[in-house]
Design an enzyme around this catalytic site. Sequence first.
Site: not given
Length: 298
Positions: A150-151, A154, A212
């Site tokens: 997820h990070e 980004h 997100e």
Amino acid sequence: MKRLKHSLALIALAATMQVAPAQQPATASPAADGIPVTRLSRLRVLSDEQAVNQQSKLQYDALLKEADQKNALVPDNDPQLQRLRGIAKRIIPHVGRWNAEAAEWKWEVNLLNSDQVNAFCMPGGRIAFFTGILRKLNMTDDEVAMVMGHEIAHALREHARKRQGESQLAAIAGKVGGIAASALFGIDPNLTDFGGRMAAQAAVLKFSRGEETEADLVGIDLAARAGFDPRAGIALWQKMGAVNARAPIEFLSTHPSGDTRIGEMNKSMPLVLPVYARTRGTTVAKLPAYRTTPLPKS
């Protein structure tokens, strides 16, 4: 009237920068090959890539230096840091699918001794985890991979540059809208300017929720390709919700609700489970049930 025409022209320009093609798939992707790849947002071109990366490196290096001075930088031989770096080593070979330039980034993974339930990946591939997220959630490797994916997503989708571009564009659109309303209806320019700024802030917050969701889906795709079970994403957010019920955690303050993101991931499981099964050399039907680890007792 000349001023109004110029304002409306700028609004039209802003609209063309936010149209749907930026979200269209760059290439056709079969259902068994994961989350469809979309083009990077054109809004990111409003922010200088080199400047963003330089600022990212300065901030990351300063954070590590401060942590080291406070004896909060976990040493290289720590088992948890080695675990994180091992998971990253499996994920990073797959980043090029989502951003071709990321294969050349100088990736870093560090662990900071802090009770915060948090993790991040800065532009350029600079990853940091806080010990609190590992300890309080008692995560499996699959669940760590969900957070890391997820990070990393980004950074791959250049959300930092996109956010800067959105902020600039929203501010321009808000200002221009105020000028237009003032010219058309004779409203006090100070009042329209204030209203424009409020609308611009609301627009940026809305964009954040979309980022997100994209990071969730890109993250489970990356993890599945690296051989981590994407179903861990659902278990992870169920854990997050349970921990947050005990004491609100900062990590969730800027994220969509757990139910919302679990729903989105569930809808995408038919796309990523075949990818994961392929890495395991089996079929979706023969995958064992996902098993998580319980939360520590408070």
